[in-house]
Design an enzyme around this catalytic site. Structure first.
Site, PDB file in Angstrom:
ATOM      1  N   THR A 106      52.215  18.527  99.646  1.00 55.81           N
ATOM      2  CA  THR A 106      52.122  18.190  98.036  1.00 55.81           C
ATOM      3  C   THR A 106      52.616  16.821  97.716  1.00 55.81           C
ATOM      4  O   THR A 106      51.714  15.928  97.355  1.00 55.81           O
ATOM      5  CB  THR A 106      52.808  19.159  97.465  1.00 55.81           C
ATOM      6  OG1 THR A 106      52.463  20.400  97.607  1.00 55.81           O
ATOM      7  CG2 THR A 106      52.666  18.691  95.849  1.00 55.81           C
ATOM      8  N   SER A 158      64.657  14.888  92.978  1.00 53.96           N
ATOM      9  CA  SER A 158      63.740  15.616  92.696  1.00 53.96           C
ATOM     10  C   SER A 158      63.059  15.643  91.659  1.00 53.96           C
ATOM     11  O   SER A 158      63.260  14.639  90.927  1.00 53.96           O
ATOM     12  CB  SER A 158      64.551  17.463  92.547  1.00 53.96           C
ATOM     13  OG  SER A 158      64.994  17.337  91.275  1.00 53.96           O
ATOM     14  N   CYS A 159      61.803  16.224  91.276  1.00 50.19           N
ATOM     15  CA  CYS A 159      61.096  15.862  90.319  1.00 50.19           C
ATOM     16  C   CYS A 159      61.812  16.234  89.015  1.00 50.19           C
ATOM     17  O   CYS A 159      61.653  15.435  88.095  1.00 50.19           O
ATOM     18  CB  CYS A 159      59.834  16.975  90.374  1.00 50.19           C
ATOM     19  SG  CYS A 159      60.096  18.644  90.789  1.00 50.19           S
ATOM     20  N   ASN A 160      62.521  17.374  89.013  1.00 48.83           N
ATOM     21  CA  ASN A 160      62.987  17.621  87.603  1.00 48.83           C
ATOM     22  C   ASN A 160      64.371  16.667  87.356  1.00 48.83           C
ATOM     23  O   ASN A 160      64.160  15.818  86.303  1.00 48.83           O
ATOM     24  CB  ASN A 160      63.837  18.960  87.541  1.00 48.83           C
ATOM     25  CG  ASN A 160      62.929  20.176  87.314  1.00 48.83           C
ATOM     26  OD1 ASN A 160      62.232  19.992  86.308  1.00 48.83           O
ATOM     27  ND2 ASN A 160      62.792  20.949  88.300  1.00 48.83           N
ATOM     28  N   ARG A 197      58.377  25.366  87.008  1.00 51.56           N
ATOM     29  CA  ARG A 197      57.239  26.122  87.394  1.00 51.56           C
ATOM     30  C   ARG A 197      57.552  26.880  88.594  1.00 51.56           C
ATOM     31  O   ARG A 197      58.492  26.636  89.285  1.00 51.56           O
ATOM     32  CB  ARG A 197      56.207  25.040  87.892  1.00 51.56           C
ATOM     33  CG  ARG A 197      56.459  24.102  88.886  1.00 51.56           C
ATOM     34  CD  ARG A 197      55.945  24.524  90.132  1.00 51.56           C
ATOM     35  NE  ARG A 197      56.242  23.756  91.253  1.00 51.56           N
ATOM     36  CZ  ARG A 197      57.357  23.778  92.095  1.00 51.56           C
ATOM     37  NH1 ARG A 197      58.468  24.340  91.770  1.00 51.56           N
ATOM     38  NH2 ARG A 197      57.588  22.844  93.103  1.00 51.56           N
ATOM     39  N   HIS A 218      70.679  20.687  89.574  1.00 45.74           N
ATOM     40  CA  HIS A 218      70.432  19.485  89.011  1.00 45.74           C
ATOM     41  C   HIS A 218      71.410  18.778  88.187  1.00 45.74           C
ATOM     42  O   HIS A 218      71.168  17.195  88.109  1.00 45.74           O
ATOM     43  CB  HIS A 218      69.097  19.648  87.825  1.00 45.74           C
ATOM     44  CG  HIS A 218      68.080  20.642  88.159  1.00 45.74           C
ATOM     45  ND1 HIS A 218      68.107  22.048  87.993  1.00 45.74           N
ATOM     46  CD2 HIS A 218      67.043  20.356  89.074  1.00 45.74           C
ATOM     47  CE1 HIS A 218      67.089  22.782  88.566  1.00 45.74           C
ATOM     48  NE2 HIS A 218      66.392  21.633  89.194  1.00 45.74           N
ATOM     49  N   HIS A 233      56.767  21.609  84.883  1.00 45.32           N
ATOM     50  CA  HIS A 233      57.964  21.895  84.459  1.00 45.32           C
ATOM     51  C   HIS A 233      58.092  21.458  83.028  1.00 45.32           C
ATOM     52  O   HIS A 233      57.247  20.588  82.513  1.00 45.32           O
ATOM     53  CB  HIS A 233      59.117  21.234  85.031  1.00 45.32           C
ATOM     54  CG  HIS A 233      59.289  21.317  86.462  1.00 45.32           C
ATOM     55  ND1 HIS A 233      59.371  22.554  87.308  1.00 45.32           N
ATOM     56  CD2 HIS A 233      59.044  20.347  87.556  1.00 45.32           C
ATOM     57  CE1 HIS A 233      59.539  22.307  88.692  1.00 45.32           C
ATOM     58  NE2 HIS A 233      59.391  21.041  88.670  1.00 45.32           N
TER      59      HIS A 233
HETATM   60  P1  NAD Z   1      55.139  21.100 101.102  1.00 43.99           P
HETATM   61  O1  NAD Z   1      55.331  22.290 101.917  1.00 43.99           O
HETATM   62  O2  NAD Z   1      53.771  20.888 100.142  1.00 43.99           O
HETATM   63  O3  NAD Z   1      54.678  19.921 102.540  1.00 43.99           O
HETATM   64  C1  NAD Z   1      55.452  19.516 103.618  1.00 43.99           C
HETATM   65  C2  NAD Z   1      54.739  19.166 104.742  1.00 43.99           C
HETATM   66  O4  NAD Z   1      55.531  18.915 105.933  1.00 43.99           O
HETATM   67  C3  NAD Z   1      53.569  20.334 105.051  1.00 43.99           C
HETATM   68  O5  NAD Z   1      52.394  19.746 105.242  1.00 43.99           O
HETATM   69  C4  NAD Z   1      54.286  20.528 106.488  1.00 43.99           C
HETATM   70  O6  NAD Z   1      53.277  21.226 107.274  1.00 43.99           O
HETATM   71  C5  NAD Z   1      55.013  19.570 107.060  1.00 43.99           C
HETATM   72  N1  NAD Z   1      55.929  19.840 107.970  1.00 43.99           N
HETATM   73  C6  NAD Z   1      56.670  20.997 108.071  1.00 43.99           C
HETATM   74  N2  NAD Z   1      57.426  20.961 108.958  1.00 43.99           N
HETATM   75  C7  NAD Z   1      57.360  19.662 109.509  1.00 43.99           C
HETATM   76  C8  NAD Z   1      57.906  18.812 110.610  1.00 43.99           C
HETATM   77  N3  NAD Z   1      58.819  19.498 111.543  1.00 43.99           N
HETATM   78  N4  NAD Z   1      57.432  17.594 110.953  1.00 43.99           N
HETATM   79  C9  NAD Z   1      56.345  17.091 110.284  1.00 43.99           C
HETATM   80  N5  NAD Z   1      55.819  17.695 109.132  1.00 43.99           N
HETATM   81  C10 NAD Z   1      56.374  19.106 108.976  1.00 43.99           C
HETATM   82  O7  NAD Z   1      56.190  20.270 100.606  1.00 43.99           O
HETATM   83  P2  NAD Z   1      56.471  19.439  99.258  1.00 43.99           P
HETATM   84  O8  NAD Z   1      56.372  20.342  98.194  1.00 43.99           O
HETATM   85  O9  NAD Z   1      55.739  18.279  99.516  1.00 43.99           O
HETATM   86  O10 NAD Z   1      57.942  18.922  99.345  1.00 43.99           O
HETATM   87  C11 NAD Z   1      58.280  17.883 100.292  1.00 43.99           C
HETATM   88  C12 NAD Z   1      59.691  17.467  99.627  1.00 43.99           C
HETATM   89  O11 NAD Z   1      59.435  16.929  98.463  1.00 43.99           O
HETATM   90  C13 NAD Z   1      60.833  18.430  99.592  1.00 43.99           C
HETATM   91  O12 NAD Z   1      62.055  17.724  99.922  1.00 43.99           O
HETATM   92  C14 NAD Z   1      60.604  19.085  98.307  1.00 43.99           C
HETATM   93  O13 NAD Z   1      61.812  19.320  97.876  1.00 43.99           O
HETATM   94  C15 NAD Z   1      60.485  17.555  97.401  1.00 43.99           C
HETATM   95  N6  NAD Z   1      59.500  17.500  96.387  1.00 43.99           N
HETATM   96  C16 NAD Z   1      58.744  18.558  96.151  1.00 43.99           C
HETATM   97  C17 NAD Z   1      58.208  18.562  94.736  1.00 43.99           C
HETATM   98  C18 NAD Z   1      57.141  19.603  94.328  1.00 43.99           C
HETATM   99  O14 NAD Z   1      56.707  20.184  93.472  1.00 43.99           O
HETATM  100  N7  NAD Z   1      56.160  20.154  95.406  1.00 43.99           N
HETATM  101  C19 NAD Z   1      58.587  17.678  93.890  1.00 43.99           C
HETATM  102  C20 NAD Z   1      59.183  16.576  94.255  1.00 43.99           C
HETATM  103  C21 NAD Z   1      60.172  16.745  95.340  1.00 43.99           C
END
Ligand code: NAD
Length: 340
Positions: free
Chosen positions: A11, A138-140, A167, A193, A219
């Site tokens: 994402t 984080s996003c929040n 969400r 948070h 959110h």
């Molecule tokens: P996600 O699961 O959508 O994406 C993570 C990606 O990393 C996946 O494609 C997965 O295959 C890959 N991955 C897993 N293990 C791996 C490894 N060992 N080496 C390389 N790639 C690997 O996760 P996300 O939602 O994008 O979240 C990523 C980070 O961003 C987290 O720290 C999360 O807390 C933070 N975050 C997420 C959001 C959200 O709403 N999704 C918002 C803000 C911050």
């Protein structure tokens, strides 16, 4: 040109990678994928170089995708790594980044201690300049910090209380819930948070409380803030309208929900329908002397993307916060003012 690698292409990673490739002062070295799935196929189709764990090389080749190399090769080619792997995995990569002498930008799923600085462009860009490891909150927390560091320009904040309606999952996460429930998460008050906000605004009297709701769109935060001196609704609107990365949802626009906010983004042709800005409901703003109430919506998939781009510039030694924010925002079409 700053050479940037994006480790983890989910994402957040896919959005960061596209944003990096839009910057005039950055070059995307490539992205990493662990599985040869639809995201890998699409990334390759749009010209991104794919790097994979050594153990997955064969699986990718069998799926007809020729990787450019291993994840380690990618990190060697880069100057800065944006780590967008799932929470906790970034920490396991840090020793590799360190051994190769690469700077890294981590995400909010990692513990604050992973980095020298927890980062918010509007609050503490300067603290991240030239650092080796920075963590975008984080996003929040990113949205709370944007709002607080904006309102703090009116008068000094004495205390803040935020109710966070989270969400349940991102739209693509078909395996997660809840389906029909409200889940206090965490059940304890304050929620995590609070510490995250304090990792940037140290010593602030802030309490956050959070509940997960069955929605995938955005959110939603309900904020109660106290200044040391009294203010007016006009002052609050003026400062919010004048700040990048914050949009006001105008009362008469007919936009009354998170669904309609994102519909506007689709109508105006934003890539993926993403809303990088925090969307404050203008009609929610209520000022009683020193106390301000307001509500806003946060697109979790997109809100941290501009901060990640700024963090790359900051760790690379670029010291002009306003210049970075302007460059990032103009490349992505990020605005201020009214949503519509
Ligand atoms: P996600 O699961 O959508 O994406 C993570 C990606 O990393 C996946 O494609 C997965 O295959 C890959 N991955 C897993 N293990 C791996 C490894 N060992 N080496 C390389 N790639 C690997 O996760 P996300 O939602 O994008 O979240 C990523 C980070 O961003 C987290 O720290 C999360 O807390 C933070 N975050 C997420 C959001 C959200 O709403 N999704 C918002 C803000 C911050």
């Amino acid at each position: 040109m700053i050479k940037v690698a994006v480790n983890g292409y989910g994402t957040i990673g896919k959005r960061v990678a596209e944003a990096i490739s839009l910057q005039g002062d950055m070059r995307l070295v490539g992205i990493s994928k662990t599985k040869p799935n639809y995201e890998a196929i699409y990334a390759q189709r749009i010209g991104m170089r794919l790097y994979v764990p050594e153990t997955s090389l064969r699986e990718f080749e069998e799926a007809g995708i020729e990787p450019a190399g291993t994840v380690e090769d990618m990190i060697r080619e880069a100057e800065v790594v944006v780590d967008a792997t799932p929470g906790g995995i970034g920490a396991s990569y840090k020793p590799l980044y360190a051994s190769l002498g690469r700077r890294a930008v981590f995400q909010g799923g990692e513990k604050a201690q992973i980095a020298d600085v927890s980062f918010s462009s509007l609050c503490n860009y300067g603290e991240a300049v030239g650092r080796d490891y920075v963590r975008v909150t984080s996003c929040n927390t990113t949205s709370i910090l944007r709002v607080l560091c904006t309102l703090n320009r009116i008068s000094r904040i004495s205390k803040v209380r935020v109710v966070i309606v989270r969400r349940a999952a991102d739209p693509k996460e078909m395996g997660r819930g809840p389906i029909n429930s409200l889940v206090p998460d965490p059940v304890e008050i304050p929620s995590h948070h609070t510490a995250d906000v304090k990792s940037v605004i140290k010593g602030l009297d802030v309490v956050t409380m959070a509940v997960i709701a069955p929605t995938t769109l955005m959110h939603f935060h309900l904020l109660d803030l106290h200044f040391f001196t009294s203010t007016s609704k006009r002052d609050v609107i003026e400062v919010l309208m004048g700040t990048p990365r914050i949009l006001l949802v105008r009362g008469g626009s007919g936009v009354k929900s998170t669904a309609e906010i994102l519909e506007v983004m689709r109508d105006v042709g934003r890539r993926r329908g993403d809303l990088y800005e925090v969307a404050v409901f203008e009609d929610s703003i209520n000022v009683r002397g020193e106390e301000v109430f307001l509500t806003y919506a946060v697109h979790q998939e997109a809100v941290v993307i501009p901060e990640n781009v700024d963090a790359v510039r900051a760790v690379s030694g670029y010291g002009d916060a306003k210049g970075s924010i302007l460059a990032t925002d103009s490349s992505l079409g990020v605005r201020k003012g009214y949503l519509i």
